[in-house]
Design a protein around this motif. Structure first.
Motif, mmCIF file in Angstrom:
data_model
loop_
_atom_site.group_PDB
_atom_site.id
_atom_site.type_symbol
_atom_site.label_atom_id
_atom_site.label_comp_id
_atom_site.label_asym_id
_atom_site.label_seq_id
_atom_site.Cartn_x
_atom_site.Cartn_y
_atom_site.Cartn_z
ATOM 1 N N GLU A 138 1.114 4.062 -3.043
ATOM 2 C CA GLU A 138 0.899 5.501 -2.851
ATOM 3 C C GLU A 138 2.089 6.304 -3.362
ATOM 4 N N THR A 164 2.139 6.026 -7.193
ATOM 5 C CA THR A 164 0.854 6.389 -7.801
ATOM 6 C C THR A 164 0.322 5.274 -8.705
ATOM 7 N N ASP A 182 0.829 -1.200 0.000
ATOM 8 C CA ASP A 182 0.000 0.000 0.000
ATOM 9 C C ASP A 182 0.870 1.259 0.000
ATOM 10 N N GLU A 183 1.932 1.242 0.775
ATOM 11 C CA GLU A 183 2.821 2.404 0.840
ATOM 12 C C GLU A 183 3.550 2.619 -0.484
#
Length: 228
Positions: free
Chosen positions: A185, A188, A181-182
């Motif tokens: 992010e 993108t 998830d990191e």
């Protein structure tokens, strides 16, 4: 799905304590106990274990040798090892990862931390105890030694050539300890896309899990430790 756990420790009292803890969880079961590394390797195969809680110091075949034997056996590709020891020293952390362990925990860890380690390892994630910081891992992996580091480094560097640019980029983030998830992010993209890149990188590099990706990233020179 129930996580099948194998306990490998030469102290029967500790094995009994771990068994009670693991068997108390609805998603886990202890499928065997071993008092030395050779027995652990045999039981890992016979009992189709998912996770082995492996003591480092055992008589005969120790935990590091047993972990190496498991990680090098294609028939045991589904087995993930979490090293357990009373000796949380830097060299053991690195040796455990190089041997193929998914993580490292001290025997003094809290019960919930141990149970979480089993779940994390079973999912193919990398796990390090709070005392084993990413900076420490980076420093020792990057230093290596001439007896076993140079050949591995060259082999890893060659395999990196098979990665796409995006896969290399994701590998760098994995080595930094970021979750899917990191990473998603930061780059993108979707977490599913990151997971796909991670899985492809693992396949191309012959890595069993994310912990091994971290080892390869540092030993190949793709990632370097920070000066601090």
């Amino acid at each position: 799905m129930t996580i099948r756990v194998l306990l490998a420790d030469d102290q029967a009292l500790l094995r009994s304590a771990f068994r009670v803890l693991v068997d108390s969880e609805p998603d886990m079961e202890v499928v065997g106990e071993a008092s030395d590394g050779a027995e652990a390797v045999r039981l890992a195969k016979d009992e189709r274990a998912d996770v082995v809680l492996m003591d480092i110091r055992m008589p005969g075949t120790d935990g590091l040798a047993a972990t190496r034997m498991i990680s090098e056996d294609p028939a045991l590709g589904q087995v993930h090892v979490v090293m357990l020891t009373t000796f949380e020293v830097d060299e053991y952390v690195v040796q455990s990862l190089r041997a193929g362990a998914s993580g490292f925990l001290g025997k003094g860890s809290e019960p919930e931390e141990l149970l979480n380690a089993i779940r994390v390892a079973a999912a193919g994630e990398a796990l390090l105890s709070p005392t084993a910081t990413k900076g420490l891992i980076a420093k020792f992996l990057a230093q290596g030694d001439s007896s076993d580091g140079s050949g591995e480094s060259g082999a890893h560097a060659e395999r990196l050539a098979a990665l796409t640019g995006r896969e290399r980029e994701v590998l760098v983030q994995v080595a930094g300890g970021l979750s899917n998830d990191e990473i998603a992010e930061r780059l993108t993209v979707s977490p599913l896309t990151v997971k796909t890149h991670v899985n492809r990188a693992m396949a191309k590099l012959g890595a069993r899990d994310r912990a091994q990706l971290v080892v390869i990233a540092y030993e190949s020179g793709l990632v370097h430790p920070r000066a601090d």
